[in-house]
Write an enzyme that holds these catalytic residues in place. Structure first.
Site, PDB file in Angstrom:
ATOM      1  N   PRO A 120       3.317 113.343  70.508  1.00  0.00           N
ATOM      2  CG  PRO A 120       1.192 114.274  70.687  1.00  0.00           C
ATOM      3  CD  PRO A 120       2.502 114.455  69.986  1.00  0.00           C
ATOM      4  CG  ASN A 121       0.276 109.706  73.892  1.00  0.00           C
ATOM      5  OD1 ASN A 121       0.506 109.713  75.093  1.00  0.00           O
ATOM      6  ND2 ASN A 121      -0.701 110.425  73.358  1.00  0.00           N
TER       7      ASN A 121
ATOM      8  NE  ARG B 234      -0.172  99.958  77.772  1.00  0.00           N
ATOM      9  CZ  ARG B 234      -0.979 100.741  78.517  1.00  0.00           C
ATOM     10  NH1 ARG B 234      -0.467 101.671  79.284  1.00  0.00           N
ATOM     11  NH2 ARG B 234      -2.283 100.569  78.475  1.00  0.00           N
TER      12      ARG B 234
ATOM     13  CE1 TYR C 144      -0.054 104.092  66.517  1.00  0.00           C
ATOM     14  CE2 TYR C 144      -0.888 103.282  68.609  1.00  0.00           C
ATOM     15  CZ  TYR C 144      -0.988 104.141  67.538  1.00  0.00           C
ATOM     16  OH  TYR C 144      -2.011 105.052  67.474  1.00  0.00           O
TER      17      TYR C 144
ATOM     18  CG  ASN D 176       4.022 109.838  63.775  1.00  0.00           C
ATOM     19  OD1 ASN D 176       2.978 110.470  63.969  1.00  0.00           O
ATOM     20  ND2 ASN D 176       4.077 108.526  63.869  1.00  0.00           N
TER      21      ASN D 176
ATOM     22  CB  ALA E  54      -3.320 113.022  68.734  1.00  0.00           C
TER      23      ALA E  54
ATOM     24  CG  HIS F 267      -5.540 113.694  63.608  1.00  0.00           C
ATOM     25  ND1 HIS F 267      -5.283 113.293  62.306  1.00  0.00           N
ATOM     26  CD2 HIS F 267      -5.000 112.722  64.405  1.00  0.00           C
ATOM     27  CE1 HIS F 267      -4.648 112.121  62.333  1.00  0.00           C
ATOM     28  NE2 HIS F 267      -4.457 111.759  63.587  1.00  0.00           N
TER      29      HIS F 267
ATOM     30  CG  ASP G  13       0.291 128.590  60.957  1.00  0.00           C
ATOM     31  OD1 ASP G  13      -0.185 128.295  59.848  1.00  0.00           O
ATOM     32  OD2 ASP G  13      -0.326 129.248  61.812  1.00  0.00           O
TER      33      ASP G  13
ATOM     34  CD  GLU H 198       0.853 114.071  57.526  1.00  0.00           C
ATOM     35  OE1 GLU H 198       0.651 114.452  56.339  1.00  0.00           O
ATOM     36  OE2 GLU H 198      -0.024 114.099  58.403  1.00  0.00           O
TER      37      GLU H 198
ATOM     38  CG  HIS I 277       0.374 109.602  60.335  1.00  0.00           C
ATOM     39  ND1 HIS I 277       0.451 110.207  61.573  1.00  0.00           N
ATOM     40  CD2 HIS I 277       0.164 110.588  59.433  1.00  0.00           C
ATOM     41  CE1 HIS I 277       0.275 111.510  61.411  1.00  0.00           C
ATOM     42  NE2 HIS I 277       0.102 111.765  60.128  1.00  0.00           N
ATOM     43  CB  ILE I 278       3.146 103.903  62.966  1.00  0.00           C
ATOM     44  CG1 ILE I 278       4.466 104.611  63.300  1.00  0.00           C
ATOM     45  CG2 ILE I 278       3.264 102.396  63.152  1.00  0.00           C
ATOM     46  CD1 ILE I 278       4.809 104.626  64.779  1.00  0.00           C
ATOM     47  CB  SER I 279      -1.871 103.291  62.522  1.00  0.00           C
ATOM     48  OG  SER I 279      -2.209 104.644  62.775  1.00  0.00           O
TER      49      SER I 279
ATOM     50  NE  ARG J 161      -5.906 103.989  64.615  1.00  0.00           N
ATOM     51  CZ  ARG J 161      -5.019 104.427  65.520  1.00  0.00           C
ATOM     52  NH1 ARG J 161      -3.843 104.900  65.120  1.00  0.00           N
ATOM     53  NH2 ARG J 161      -5.313 104.394  66.801  1.00  0.00           N
TER      54      ARG J 161
ATOM     55  NE  ARG K  59      -7.017 107.415  65.782  1.00  0.00           N
ATOM     56  CZ  ARG K  59      -6.482 107.811  66.944  1.00  0.00           C
ATOM     57  NH1 ARG K  59      -5.482 108.680  66.941  1.00  0.00           N
ATOM     58  NH2 ARG K  59      -6.924 107.346  68.084  1.00  0.00           N
TER      59      ARG K  59
HETATM   60  O1  CA2 Z   1      -0.219 106.160  63.253  1.00  0.00           O
HETATM   61  C1  CA2 Z   1       0.455 107.076  63.727  1.00  0.00           C
HETATM   62  O2  CA2 Z   1       1.665 107.139  63.608  1.00  0.00           O
HETATM   63  C2  CA2 Z   1      -0.246 108.159  64.549  1.00  0.00           C
HETATM   64  O3  CA2 Z   1       0.437 109.385  64.312  1.00  0.00           O
HETATM   65  C3  CA2 Z   1      -0.100 107.747  65.995  1.00  0.00           C
HETATM   66  C4  CA2 Z   1      -0.838 108.673  66.965  1.00  0.00           C
HETATM   67  C5  CA2 Z   1      -2.280 108.872  66.525  1.00  0.00           C
HETATM   68  O4  CA2 Z   1      -2.910 109.818  67.367  1.00  0.00           O
HETATM   69  C6  CA2 Z   1      -2.379 109.330  65.085  1.00  0.00           C
HETATM   70  O5  CA2 Z   1      -3.733 109.432  64.749  1.00  0.00           O
HETATM   71  C7  CA2 Z   1      -1.694 108.340  64.160  1.00  0.00           C
HETATM   72  C8  CA2 Z   1      -0.849 108.104  68.367  1.00  0.00           C
HETATM   73  C9  CA2 Z   1       0.487 107.773  68.892  1.00  0.00           C
HETATM   74  C10 CA2 Z   1       0.312 106.899  70.081  1.00  0.00           C
HETATM   75  O6  CA2 Z   1       1.441 106.079  70.130  1.00  0.00           O
HETATM   76  C11 CA2 Z   1       1.406 105.006  70.945  1.00  0.00           C
HETATM   77  C12 CA2 Z   1       2.396 104.081  70.753  1.00  0.00           C
HETATM   78  C13 CA2 Z   1       2.397 102.954  71.522  1.00  0.00           C
HETATM   79  C14 CA2 Z   1       1.451 102.763  72.499  1.00  0.00           C
HETATM   80  C15 CA2 Z   1       0.464 103.715  72.697  1.00  0.00           C
HETATM   81  C16 CA2 Z   1       0.456 104.849  71.916  1.00  0.00           C
END
Ligand code: CA2
Length: 142
Positions: free
Chosen positions: A9-10, A17, A22, A71, A74, A77, A84, A95, A97-99, A104, A108
């Protein structure tokens, strides 16, 4: 050799954004680079904002590819259902994660998925997907 990258998601908003967290590249731009860099691997890509769709894709790719780079955003978490699904398939799942989730918010810091994955890469930006692809290539040659 065939792998699937799954973004949750997202992550369709990458490059559009929150560039301070990111980065400023869209995933599609990055994917084209990755595909050129790994000519021996067929790299497919799937993104969804829906938990069930992610689970369905893990089920499909988990029996038909040499690995999944995931990836789950959210859902990492929150989702025992995704954990499963990973545990139910034979393909190795990495797995990513970009950040750096550990720098954080506390919510998370825990991943339901890590224990079911072969390994996790966090905090290295999009480079994490490249490292995961490289690992899966080496692993498939063994
Ligand atoms: O760091 C990551 O890759 C995360 O999986 C990104 C998720 C976050 O909920 C995880 O805790 C860590 C959020 C993805 C949101 O992606 C966006 C990208 C650009 C602009 C806004 C949101």
């Amino acid at each position: 050799m065939k792998i699937l990258i799954i973004n949750g998601p997202n992550l369709n908003l990458l490059g559009k954004r929150e560039p301070e967290i990111y980065g400023n590249r869209t995933f599609e731009q990055f994917l084209a680079e990755l595909q050129a860099e790994f000519p021996k691997i067929e790299i497919d890509y799937f993104q969804s904002n829906h938990e069930g769709a992610l689970i369905d894709r893990i089920h499909e790719a988990g029996f038909s590819t040499d690995g999944i780079i995931l990836n789950a955003g959210a859902y990492t978490h929150t989702s025992i259902a995704l954990a499963d699904a990973i545990a139910a398939v034979p393909a190795p799942v990495i797995e990513v994660h970009i950040s750096n989730v550990h720098q954080r918010e506390p919510f998370r810091h825990h991943s339901y998925l890590s224990a079911k994955c072969v390994g996790s890469i966090v905090g290295l930006g999009l480079e994490g997907y490249r490292l995961a692809a490289s690992y899966l290539e080496v692993r498939s040659e063994k």
